[in-house]
Design a protein around this motif. Sequence first.
Motif, short mmCIF file in Angstrom:
data_model
loop_
_atom_site.label_atom_id
_atom_site.label_comp_id
_atom_site.label_asym_id
_atom_site.label_seq_id
_atom_site.Cartn_x
_atom_site.Cartn_y
_atom_site.Cartn_z
N THR B 570 0.84 -1.21 0.00
CA THR B 570 0.00 0.00 0.00
C THR B 570 0.87 1.25 0.00
O THR B 570 0.65 2.18 -0.78
CB THR B 570 -0.93 0.00 1.23
N ALA B 571 1.88 1.25 0.88
CA ALA B 571 2.81 2.39 0.88
C ALA B 571 3.51 2.50 -0.47
O ALA B 571 3.82 3.60 -0.95
CB ALA B 571 3.83 2.22 2.00
N GLY B 572 3.77 1.35 -1.08
CA GLY B 572 4.40 1.35 -2.40
C GLY B 572 3.53 2.04 -3.44
O GLY B 572 4.01 2.85 -4.24
N LYS B 573 2.24 1.74 -3.39
CA LYS B 573 1.34 2.35 -4.38
C LYS B 573 1.19 3.85 -4.10
O LYS B 573 1.18 4.66 -5.02
CB LYS B 573 -0.02 1.66 -4.35
N LEU B 574 1.07 4.20 -2.84
CA LEU B 574 0.97 5.63 -2.51
C LEU B 574 2.26 6.36 -2.88
O LEU B 574 2.23 7.49 -3.37
CB LEU B 574 0.67 5.81 -1.03
N GLY B 575 3.39 5.70 -2.66
CA GLY B 575 4.68 6.30 -3.01
C GLY B 575 4.83 6.49 -4.51
O GLY B 575 5.32 7.52 -4.97
N ALA B 576 4.40 5.49 -5.26
CA ALA B 576 4.50 5.60 -6.72
C ALA B 576 3.58 6.70 -7.24
O ALA B 576 3.94 7.45 -8.16
CB ALA B 576 4.17 4.26 -7.37
N ALA B 577 2.40 6.79 -6.64
CA ALA B 577 1.48 7.87 -7.03
C ALA B 577 2.09 9.23 -6.70
O ALA B 577 2.06 10.16 -7.50
CB ALA B 577 0.14 7.69 -6.32
N ARG B 578 2.64 9.32 -5.50
CA ARG B 578 3.27 10.57 -5.06
C ARG B 578 4.43 10.94 -5.98
O ARG B 578 4.60 12.09 -6.36
CB ARG B 578 3.76 10.34 -3.63
N TYR B 579 5.25 9.92 -6.31
CA TYR B 579 6.33 10.17 -7.27
C TYR B 579 5.75 10.78 -8.54
O TYR B 579 6.25 11.77 -9.07
CB TYR B 579 7.10 8.88 -7.61
N PHE B 580 4.68 10.17 -9.04
CA PHE B 580 4.14 10.64 -10.31
C PHE B 580 3.65 12.08 -10.22
O PHE B 580 3.88 12.89 -11.11
CB PHE B 580 3.01 9.72 -10.82
N TYR B 581 3.03 12.40 -9.11
CA TYR B 581 2.52 13.78 -8.95
C TYR B 581 3.65 14.79 -8.71
O TYR B 581 3.57 15.92 -9.18
CB TYR B 581 1.48 13.84 -7.84
N HIS B 582 4.68 14.38 -8.01
CA HIS B 582 5.75 15.34 -7.69
C HIS B 582 6.78 15.46 -8.82
O HIS B 582 7.29 16.55 -9.07
CB HIS B 582 6.45 14.94 -6.39
N TYR B 583 7.12 14.35 -9.46
CA TYR B 583 8.22 14.36 -10.43
C TYR B 583 7.75 14.39 -11.88
O TYR B 583 8.50 14.83 -12.75
CB TYR B 583 9.11 13.12 -10.24
N GLU B 584 6.57 13.88 -12.13
CA GLU B 584 6.18 13.70 -13.54
C GLU B 584 5.11 14.69 -14.01
O GLU B 584 5.27 15.33 -15.03
CB GLU B 584 5.68 12.26 -13.76
#
Lengths: 610, 610
Positions: B570-584
């Motif tokens: 779950t943290a992985g999915k939230l982290g990947a989403a966060r990465y996408f919003y912050h970096y992409e």
Amino acid sequence: MSLRPTLDFLLYQWLGAESLNQRARFADHSRETFDAVLDTCERIAREKYAPFNRTVDTQEPHFDGEKVILPQATHDAQKAYAASGMLSAAQDYEVGGMQLPYTVEAAANAFFAMASVSMGSGLLTVGNANLLMVHGTEAQKDVFAKNEFSGRFSGTMCLSEPQAGSSLSDVVTRAVPDGADFEADPLGPRYRLKGNKMWISAGEHELTDNIIHLVLAKIPGPDGKLIPGTRGISLFIVPKKMVDTEGRLTGVRNDVALAGLNHKLGWRGTTNTLLNFGEGKYPVNGEAGAVGYLVGKPHEGLRCMFHMMNEARIGVGTAATMLGMAGYYASLDYAKNRPQGRPITGAGKDASAPQSRIIEHADVKRMLLAQKSYCEGALALELYCARLVDEHHTGEAAAADEARLLLEVLTPIAKSWPSEWCLEANSLAIQVHGGYGYTRDFPVEQYWRDNRLNMIHEGTHGIQAMDLLGRKVLMEGGRGLELLAARINATIDRASQVPELAAHANALGKALQHVGSATKAAWATGQPGEALANAVPYMQAFGHTVLAWIWLDVALAALQADATKSIAATAGKLGAARYFYHYELPKIDAWLKVVETRDLTCADLAEESF
Amino acid sequence: MSLRPTLDFLLYQWLGAESLNQRARFADHSRETFDAVLDTCERIAREKYAPFNRTVDTQEPHFDGEKVILPQATHDAQKAYAASGMLSAAQDYEVGGMQLPYTVEAAANAFFAMASVSMGSGLLTVGNANLLMVHGTEAQKDVFAKNEFSGRFSGTMCLSEPQAGSSLSDVVTRAVPDGADFEADPLGPRYRLKGNKMWISAGEHELTDNIIHLVLAKIPGPDGKLIPGTRGISLFIVPKKMVDTEGRLTGVRNDVALAGLNHKLGWRGTTNTLLNFGEGKYPVNGEAGAVGYLVGKPHEGLRCMFHMMNEARIGVGTAATMLGMAGYYASLDYAKNRPQGRPITGAGKDASAPQSRIIEHADVKRMLLAQKSYCEGALALELYCARLVDEHHTGEAAAADEARLLLEVLTPIAKSWPSEWCLEANSLAIQVHGGYGYTRDFPVEQYWRDNRLNMIHEGTHGIQAMDLLGRKVLMEGGRGLELLAARINATIDRASQVPELAAHANALGKALQHVGSATKAAWATGQPGEALANAVPYMQAFGHTVLAWIWLDVALAALQADATKSIAATAGKLGAARYFYHYELPKIDAWLKVVETRDLTCADLAEESF
């Protein structure tokens, strides 16, 4: 397409390379002598390198049990290169050199990188010998360096080890004094080395009479232990074959053995090797251990090695640039000749019209102009850095020191930027070719494979970024960054006066401010872990800002040389600059956002959540 | 690393695939039957595909003068695939199918794409047969499609020609009636075809008893001339070997000859061919001309062919995605096991500390999280589109129509986005490996080479972008874009209520508005030449916005399934989403800038200025 007009413009119109002959060291030179060097290199590259670029890709180096076999073309090319005198071009007259400015040397070597990057033009050998000319004894210079300049010997750099990779502090190759009289050897304090070195380019071959390895190793302390970290590292000359004080081969093989050839994705014209030092395969005087001669003082090996890092990294940046350029020219040629589809007119497409050539399609033009802006911009940056090397070496004290510090800041960009964006250019060159680009019948797929190496070797992208944000922009109280900003602002001031460049100048000013504020924000907490978590996005933004500056400065020079824009190439330069400002520079905001917020999304994610 | 937990989450927790069994067509299905299919495919991929992925790369197809030779492993793999029943999985029970939802079929096929993308799992054969099930006669279904579903025959798509590439309006393969009784053939109106087809995947091999080519060709008018444009195109079944009405081989070879194998950068498990139709090498009844049976009506060939485009493009997108995923898993595994360097602590590095594994370095984590966010996000998108296909086929009228239109808009993204960003993921996977990633001892360089194809085939990046901005967002008065916006807004509304997703929801709302306003601005002058000059940057921004939406929706589902975040994934999915919003996601502003200003920097640059 010929590289020459672009190179000539950058060298003479933009950098004023001709005026280097006002310096004592280059007083015998002139535009004519520079051109003669460029002519020679262009010809050798065309005749001995370019026709065999696919050959060296398909006939990968192999080991027959005794020797490493390379295609005959590689032997011929390296002979021709050595015969040209380029190996010693930068050296003093008295050692047989031509006292050529590095700017012109770098420009001339660009032809080889474009024609066949992996056949090699001697960058490693020259770098190796240059290092010895600075840090070696007279005997080391005579026996090793001069034979490298003549092409009789070749050179390598042996840094990485299989277990350590980029982490040089973990080097475990040991060097112990070779006998009680070890300090009396005329070639330098004599040690015996044992250890394994990985990723050694040109580590084994039959192209030259001998191979001179420069090897990082640690001298154990009195307790027999190695000093942790990079402080313990010393530098040694380890010849493949033993030589006497006249540089003659003694007939004794040194204890350096090929442990394996790396089979690579590209860049197959050169061997890349795992070497075993001192495993006992070739004992010297009945004893295992590779004989090595200390260079400089013990424990100062890394400092000596770093001496040549700037030029090595400019070399890698130029290689990446020229691979990109080769793809640009190939795809431009294809686009001008390939008929397919029809242009979109106001009313859409007309199927009964004759086919257009694909260069008439806007998206193909976009892919070509992107390549042009990446590759010509990168070439300008590399030559600018080369010019700084000359300034560092031959300028007056203040200017030389300024050049040194600017180089410190710009070198990570000169190395990393082309390795990322000229690789992207190669991908676009494939895309312009469509399905044909994906076949081995066209050269572009090889350029792309070859270029993928450049983000890895000579310091990975991540290492360059840590170097930039963790060291270079901070060193000497941030003076390097200030010097760079001053130069950028000077360009901005000039461009602001030129109507068609004023908007670019304005955009560059904002970008520079943004990079500056992001640098401060990254370090606001003083925690390296927070500042450096986004070192790569920082370097990407920094690089794009530097390239925007370079393009603005080049555009100014183009307008100065051709105010009426009567030359097609002038519009090309202005168009490439405009492309960079409209399509590329705006990307920096996204990169800097994570830098200035010290975003720890990646750093904080737990391992088990990946 | 196993793909299965990610796949299970997306299928069941996110898309609720289980509930498809509430539909009549899928009434016999359940989570158990779906899982059984996934289990079988996972096992076959692991046993028959993955171990041979390097084999098919090094043992490239070759022609021995009579036959095309492929490794035995490819024969074995395709037999195992056919034996699994997957070729007809989606078909009706009455034709031997299992009435499997496409969503589950696509998910199951992902295992093969990850294990060895180029060995192939039958996407072309299934697509070919599916087309015949819709547009073919009963005899064509029985003789050709059903033998393809059983694995006895395989199928191709023959669209491109050497002189025309993506420009189908320039197809010049001719089809003329074969004799006076040509309409009486039980297999369909019989024609003779002459022409050359390029880039034909699986165009020649010995894997099956016969190869069924679906060929686009033009029937000349009464004046003997071909109708210009795509209107003149008809579709034909051209078997490699002639068959009777029972599907038995008659022993007569049809006039289809291999003119050449393309030697590719990657994707070497399948042949890619140039085929000559009707050159007379294999005359039928003493006459040159490949025998072909018309499918559907004359001049409606493209319409028939486009029927299968959505699924083919989802297939390519999934292939690109799974290549990315394979690289992600390989580099994650490497990063967890490779010791090198030390973590940066508050005080910098401590050389006396033991080495860390590289996953402990922030920049390595960044490269891993980027891959995760690209590849898992892309997989979610592909499965979402697959679910729309099921809705289109089995939903109630209004929902089915909505799904159809959403698919029209999303398909260019489903095809293009993974082909660009999961290729970038593969490059990052190489980078995580350092020098090892550049060698052929590790799998990541092959993934990168294989993946480079996906931006080219099944409609290039440029073609997808023109389709999106030039057709899909405009069609039916822009209703497709409105439908998509409504779904995105629904996700935004839900996420706005969740504290840790509210900022993402806000960012997505702005991105959606920006894409909407840029779409209008691009078309503000109504000039296709101005709107479409930056179709690719538009598609990039559109794609990133869609992926941001997908990630937000996936993150919502993850929190819904595990509100206390007790599961590491779950943290992985939230982290990947966060990465996408912050970096992409912040990258879209730079792309849209040139779109909304209708920037003609590239389009206007004169050819001689390049």
